[in-house]
Motif scaffolding. Structure first.
Motif, PDB file in Angstrom:
ATOM      1  N   UNK A  22     -16.787  38.931  34.876  1.00 33.60           N
ATOM      2  CA  UNK A  22     -16.487  39.092  36.203  1.00 33.60           C
ATOM      3  C   UNK A  22     -15.651  38.233  36.838  1.00 33.60           C
ATOM      4  N   UNK A  23     -15.075  37.341  36.009  1.00 37.44           N
ATOM      5  CA  UNK A  23     -14.128  36.358  36.655  1.00 37.44           C
ATOM      6  C   UNK A  23     -12.873  37.105  36.486  1.00 37.44           C
ATOM      7  N   UNK A  24     -12.700  37.996  35.960  1.00 41.27           N
ATOM      8  CA  UNK A  24     -11.366  38.484  35.644  1.00 41.27           C
ATOM      9  C   UNK A  24     -11.253  39.728  36.687  1.00 41.27           C
ATOM     10  N   UNK A  25     -10.091  40.130  36.906  1.00 39.55           N
ATOM     11  CA  UNK A  25      -9.871  41.304  38.216  1.00 39.55           C
ATOM     12  C   UNK A  25      -8.834  42.211  37.629  1.00 39.55           C
ATOM     13  N   UNK A  26      -9.043  43.565  37.886  1.00 40.32           N
ATOM     14  CA  UNK A  26      -8.138  44.686  37.362  1.00 40.32           C
ATOM     15  C   UNK A  26      -7.777  45.421  38.769  1.00 40.32           C
ATOM     16  N   UNK A  27      -6.631  45.606  38.785  1.00 48.15           N
ATOM     17  CA  UNK A  27      -5.945  46.252  40.043  1.00 48.15           C
ATOM     18  C   UNK A  27      -5.013  47.336  39.619  1.00 48.15           C
ATOM     19  N   UNK A  28      -5.132  48.418  40.343  1.00 48.50           N
ATOM     20  CA  UNK A  28      -4.148  49.610  39.996  1.00 48.50           C
ATOM     21  C   UNK A  28      -3.355  49.769  41.394  1.00 48.50           C
ATOM     22  N   UNK A  29      -2.289  49.794  41.205  1.00 45.70           N
ATOM     23  CA  UNK A  29      -1.292  49.907  42.489  1.00 45.70           C
ATOM     24  C   UNK A  29      -1.669  49.141  43.697  1.00 45.70           C
ATOM     25  N   UNK A  30      -2.216  47.825  43.361  1.00 44.86           N
ATOM     26  CA  UNK A  30      -2.576  46.867  44.387  1.00 44.86           C
ATOM     27  C   UNK A  30      -4.108  47.011  44.972  1.00 44.86           C
ATOM     28  N   UNK A  31      -4.660  47.873  44.263  1.00 46.27           N
ATOM     29  CA  UNK A  31      -6.051  47.907  44.814  1.00 46.27           C
ATOM     30  C   UNK A  31      -7.092  47.610  43.913  1.00 46.27           C
ATOM     31  N   UNK A  32      -8.097  46.882  44.033  1.00 49.57           N
ATOM     32  CA  UNK A  32      -9.318  45.750  43.003  1.00 49.57           C
ATOM     33  C   UNK A  32      -9.874  47.235  42.534  1.00 49.57           C
ATOM     34  N   UNK A  33     -10.093  47.528  41.216  1.00 51.69           N
ATOM     35  CA  UNK A  33     -11.026  48.336  40.891  1.00 51.69           C
ATOM     36  C   UNK A  33     -11.879  48.000  39.928  1.00 51.69           C
ATOM     37  N   UNK A  34     -12.085  46.479  40.110  1.00 52.70           N
ATOM     38  CA  UNK A  34     -13.189  45.901  39.265  1.00 52.70           C
ATOM     39  C   UNK A  34     -14.490  45.841  39.921  1.00 52.70           C
ATOM     40  N   UNK A  35     -15.473  46.185  39.173  1.00 47.69           N
ATOM     41  CA  UNK A  35     -16.941  46.158  39.678  1.00 47.69           C
ATOM     42  C   UNK A  35     -17.338  44.725  40.107  1.00 47.69           C
ATOM     43  N   UNK A  36     -17.683  44.329  41.258  1.00 43.22           N
ATOM     44  CA  UNK A  36     -17.968  42.916  41.430  1.00 43.22           C
ATOM     45  C   UNK A  36     -18.976  42.348  40.708  1.00 43.22           C
ATOM     46  N   UNK A  37     -19.936  43.241  40.320  1.00 40.26           N
ATOM     47  CA  UNK A  37     -21.295  42.746  39.646  1.00 40.26           C
ATOM     48  C   UNK A  37     -21.069  42.440  38.280  1.00 40.26           C
ATOM     49  N   UNK A  38     -20.369  43.570  37.582  1.00 43.77           N
ATOM     50  CA  UNK A  38     -20.461  43.676  35.956  1.00 43.77           C
ATOM     51  C   UNK A  38     -19.199  43.232  35.549  1.00 43.77           C
ATOM     52  N   UNK A  39     -18.164  43.419  36.363  1.00 42.71           N
ATOM     53  CA  UNK A  39     -16.498  43.244  35.898  1.00 42.71           C
ATOM     54  C   UNK A  39     -16.026  44.445  35.234  1.00 42.71           C
ATOM     55  N   UNK A  40     -16.938  45.531  35.111  1.00 40.34           N
ATOM     56  CA  UNK A  40     -16.266  46.849  34.673  1.00 40.34           C
ATOM     57  C   UNK A  40     -15.472  47.464  35.587  1.00 40.34           C
ATOM     58  N   UNK A  41     -14.679  48.379  35.021  1.00 39.32           N
ATOM     59  CA  UNK A  41     -13.748  49.170  35.922  1.00 39.32           C
ATOM     60  C   UNK A  41     -14.353  50.104  36.639  1.00 39.32           C
ATOM     61  N   UNK A  42     -14.086  50.353  37.814  1.00 46.84           N
ATOM     62  CA  UNK A  42     -15.025  51.450  38.805  1.00 46.84           C
ATOM     63  C   UNK A  42     -14.000  52.615  38.465  1.00 46.84           C
ATOM     64  N   UNK A  43     -13.035  52.742  37.886  1.00 49.18           N
ATOM     65  CA  UNK A  43     -12.462  54.302  37.738  1.00 49.18           C
ATOM     66  C   UNK A  43     -11.557  53.873  36.525  1.00 49.18           C
ATOM     67  N   UNK A  44     -11.245  55.228  35.847  1.00 52.51           N
ATOM     68  CA  UNK A  44     -10.493  55.055  34.680  1.00 52.51           C
ATOM     69  C   UNK A  44      -9.056  55.741  34.961  1.00 52.51           C
ATOM     70  N   UNK A  45      -8.076  55.090  34.049  1.00 48.88           N
ATOM     71  CA  UNK A  45      -6.730  55.908  34.239  1.00 48.88           C
ATOM     72  C   UNK A  45      -6.131  55.984  32.815  1.00 48.88           C
ATOM     73  N   UNK A  46      -5.271  56.977  32.592  1.00 53.46           N
ATOM     74  CA  UNK A  46      -4.772  57.315  31.366  1.00 53.46           C
ATOM     75  C   UNK A  46      -3.749  56.242  31.352  1.00 53.46           C
ATOM     76  N   UNK A  47      -3.594  55.654  30.246  1.00 51.80           N
ATOM     77  CA  UNK A  47      -2.471  54.757  29.699  1.00 51.80           C
ATOM     78  C   UNK A  47      -1.135  55.361  29.817  1.00 51.80           C
ATOM     79  N   UNK A  48      -1.054  56.730  29.790  1.00 57.85           N
ATOM     80  CA  UNK A  48       0.194  57.213  29.953  1.00 57.85           C
ATOM     81  C   UNK A  48       0.703  57.425  31.511  1.00 57.85           C
ATOM     82  N   UNK A  49      -0.004  57.049  32.396  1.00 50.87           N
ATOM     83  CA  UNK A  49       0.265  57.262  33.878  1.00 50.87           C
ATOM     84  C   UNK A  49       0.804  55.781  34.168  1.00 50.87           C
ATOM     85  N   UNK A  50       0.645  54.678  33.517  1.00 54.14           N
ATOM     86  CA  UNK A  50       1.086  53.416  33.894  1.00 54.14           C
ATOM     87  C   UNK A  50       2.585  53.047  33.646  1.00 54.14           C
TER      88      UNK A  50
END
Length: 171
Positions: A22-50
Motif C-alpha cells: 500500500x506504500x506504492x502508487x501506480x498511476x495511469x496518465x496521471x491518475x492514481x489507480x491504486x486501491x488505498x486499502x490493499x495497494x492492488x490496481x483498481x483497473x487493468x490495462x494491456x501492456x501493449x497500450x503503454x
C-alpha cells in the motif's frame, strides 16, 4: 504478483523500502489507480497500450501524495501522423500442454485465449490524433474435484484523443 489480472496487464510494483504494497502508487496518465486499502490496481490495462513508464522513489514531487515506496506513472500511447496498429493473440488448451500422467488419466479440458487489437493515427495532421484498443482475455478451467468449468472473461478497451495546442502544450 499479478493481482488476479490476465496476461498482458500492468502489474503492481513490489515495495522497495516501504511498509508493504500500500506504500506504492501506480498511476495511469496521471491518475492514481491504486486501491488505498490493499495497494492492488483498481483497473487493468494491456501492456501493449503503454508508451512509457516513469518510476520515482522517495523524494517524488508533492502531486504524488504521501508514500514511502515507489510511484510508477504509466503513459498510454497516442496516435501520430502515420497509422500504426497491432493484432496479437494467445491460445492454449489441454491438447497443447504436455502431462506426465498415463493416457488412461485423461487431462481435464481447459482453454485460454487472449485477443488484442489496437490502432492509432492522425485525425488532423500535426494537430489531432487518436489511439484505440481492445483486449479480450478468456479462460475456462476445471474446478478440482468437481465436474464444473469456471469461465472468466475480462474485456478491456481504451479510446484516447490527443490534441497539440501548440508546440509546448498537448491536451
Amino acid at each position: 504478483d499479478n493481482l488476479g489480472f490476465d496476461r498482458g496487464d500492468i502489474v503492481n510494483l513490489m515495495a522497495y523500502g516501504a511498509q508493504g504494497e500500500i506504500a506504492n502508487s501506480v498511476w495511469i496518465d496521471g491518475v492514481n489507480v491504486s486501491n488505498p486499502r490493499s495497494g492492488d490496481l483498481t483497473m487493468g490495462y494491456s501492456q501493449d497500450w503503454i508508451q512509457e513508464v516513469h518510476v520515482t522513489g522517495i523524494g517524488a514531487p508533492a502531486e504524488y501524495g504521501g508514500f514511502t515506496g515507489v510511484v510508477a506513472n504509466y503513459t498510454t500511447r497516442t496516435g501520430g501522423n502515420q497509422f500504426h496498429g497491432l493484432f496479437d493473440t494467445f491460445f492454449q488448451n489441454e491438447n497443447l500442454t504436455w502431462t506426465n500422467v498415463p493416457d488412461s488419466d485423461r487431462k481435464k479440458p481447459f482453454k485460454t485465449y487472449d485477443f488484442t487489437a489496437q490502432l492509432g493515427g492522425p485525425i488532423l495532421r500535426d494537430k489531432l490524433w487518436f489511439f484505440a484498443g481492445i483486449q479480450y482475455p478468456h479462460t475456462e478451467t476445471p474446478t478440482p474435484g468437481l465436474d464444473e468449468i469456471v469461465t472468466e472473461t475480462f474485456r478491456k478497451w481504451i479510446a484516447k484523443g490527443t490534441y497539440q495546442w501548440n508546440p509546448d502544450n498537448t491536451l
